[in-house]
Design an enzyme around this catalytic site. Structure first.
Site, mmCIF file in Angstrom:
data_model
loop_
_atom_site.group_PDB
_atom_site.id
_atom_site.type_symbol
_atom_site.label_atom_id
_atom_site.label_comp_id
_atom_site.label_asym_id
_atom_site.label_seq_id
_atom_site.Cartn_x
_atom_site.Cartn_y
_atom_site.Cartn_z
ATOM 1 N N ASP A 44 48.916 -3.945 30.887
ATOM 2 C CA ASP A 44 48.696 -2.823 31.789
ATOM 3 C C ASP A 44 47.182 -2.704 31.977
ATOM 4 O O ASP A 44 46.595 -3.412 32.791
ATOM 5 C CB ASP A 44 49.347 -1.597 31.138
ATOM 6 C CG ASP A 44 49.304 -0.354 31.993
ATOM 7 O OD1 ASP A 44 48.928 -0.430 33.162
ATOM 8 O OD2 ASP A 44 49.658 0.725 31.478
ATOM 9 N N LYS A 93 50.668 -5.823 35.159
ATOM 10 C CA LYS A 93 50.390 -4.901 36.271
ATOM 11 C C LYS A 93 48.945 -5.145 36.697
ATOM 12 O O LYS A 93 48.044 -4.432 36.253
ATOM 13 C CB LYS A 93 50.519 -3.445 35.805
ATOM 14 C CG LYS A 93 51.897 -3.008 35.349
ATOM 15 C CD LYS A 93 51.848 -1.530 34.931
ATOM 16 C CE LYS A 93 53.107 -1.099 34.238
ATOM 17 N NZ LYS A 93 52.987 0.255 33.646
HETATM 18 P P1 IMP Z 1 47.570 -1.876 27.785
HETATM 19 O O1 IMP Z 1 46.780 -1.785 26.523
HETATM 20 O O2 IMP Z 1 47.233 -0.748 28.724
HETATM 21 O O3 IMP Z 1 47.475 -3.219 28.467
HETATM 22 O O4 IMP Z 1 49.071 -1.580 27.429
HETATM 23 C C1 IMP Z 1 49.874 -2.512 26.843
HETATM 24 C C2 IMP Z 1 51.010 -1.865 26.083
HETATM 25 O O5 IMP Z 1 51.372 -0.609 26.670
HETATM 26 C C3 IMP Z 1 52.238 -2.727 26.167
HETATM 27 O O6 IMP Z 1 52.291 -3.641 25.095
HETATM 28 C C4 IMP Z 1 53.349 -1.708 26.150
HETATM 29 O O7 IMP Z 1 53.703 -1.411 24.813
HETATM 30 C C5 IMP Z 1 52.764 -0.479 26.793
HETATM 31 N N1 IMP Z 1 53.083 -0.363 28.229
HETATM 32 C C6 IMP Z 1 52.281 -0.572 29.298
HETATM 33 N N2 IMP Z 1 52.915 -0.379 30.454
HETATM 34 C C7 IMP Z 1 54.170 -0.034 30.124
HETATM 35 C C8 IMP Z 1 55.345 0.280 30.904
HETATM 36 O O8 IMP Z 1 55.372 0.295 32.155
HETATM 37 N N3 IMP Z 1 56.463 0.564 30.182
HETATM 38 C C9 IMP Z 1 56.512 0.559 28.820
HETATM 39 N N4 IMP Z 1 55.459 0.262 28.058
HETATM 40 C C10 IMP Z 1 54.288 -0.033 28.708
#
Ligand code: IMP
Ligand code: MG
Length: 186
Positions: free
Chosen positions: A113, A141
């Site tokens: 994300d 994303k």
């Molecule tokens: P980041 O650190 O923002 O890249 O987030 C990564 C983590 O956030 C992932 O490993 C998921 O556990 C959680 N995450 C991010 N987007 C989603 C979503 O749309 N649904 C559920 N979990 C998400």
């Protein structure tokens, strides 16, 4: 024979409604394509797969069954979300006791994300001097990315909306479904 009745078209978790967004067929195709690439790219090597708990479990199981390499599997845990739907940027890495030094590491992630979680993981792992590190994520994303991380294997790119199922949760719920659901905002 596939039967399409083994998951509902719509689900609700706590206060939120979700609808099917990615089917089992599309999931299988994306996972197979990553497996084929890894089998090819790592021919003759013995990679160590690091499965990030808990979200990547479904992806990892489906992927690893198609890996024809001599390989090892370990689990790690990196959390950036609480029960919220936005990334906190506050990442904790646990269980990082696998023997990393000199290994070819492939991190298996559920979704990227903001990229904060994977960036923190890559930084921690690099300290242990692996021979190489790559990331395989089931979902990404791209419009949400706030860090410069390189992710070699991406299953499916999705719009910047919240999804659950196939290992992904909303406040720990919804992981068990075999398809991906998206938040239904209409
Ligand atoms: P980041 O650190 O923002 O890249 O987030 C990564 C983590 O956030 C992932 O490993 C998921 O556990 C959680 N995450 C991010 N987007 C989603 C979503 O749309 N649904 C559920 N979990 C998400
Ligand atoms: Mg999560």
């Amino acid at each position: 024979m596939r039967n399409n009745m083994n998951h509902p078209e719509r689900i609700s978790i706590n206060d939120k409604a979700f609808k099917v967004f990615i089917s089992q067929e599309e999931i299988e195709k994306a996972v197979k394509s990553i497996a084929d690439r890894i089998n090819n790219d790592y021919a003759g090597k013995t990679p160590l797969f690091l499965l990030t708990l808990k979200g990547a479990v479904f992806f990892a199981v489906d992927l690893l069954k198609q890996i024809q390499l001599d390989c090892e599997i370990e689990t790690i845990s990196a959390k950036s979300y609480g029960s919220e739907m936005t990334s906190s940027g506050n990442v904790k890495v646990k269980n990082l006791d696998a023997r990393i030094k000199g290994r070819d590491i492939i991190i298996l992630e559920d979704i990227i994300d903001s990229g904060f979680t994977i960036k923190a993981l890559l930084e921690e792992l690099s300290k242990q001097e692996p021979n190489s590190i790559e990331v395989a994520t089931f979902l990404s994303k791209p419009e949400m990315l706030k860090t410069n991380v390189s992710v070699k294997y991406v299953g499916i790119e999705i719009p910047p909306r919240f999804v659950v199922g196939y290992g992904l949760d909303y406040a720990e719920k919804g992981r068990q479904y075999p398809v991906i659901y998206i938040l239904d905002e209409d």
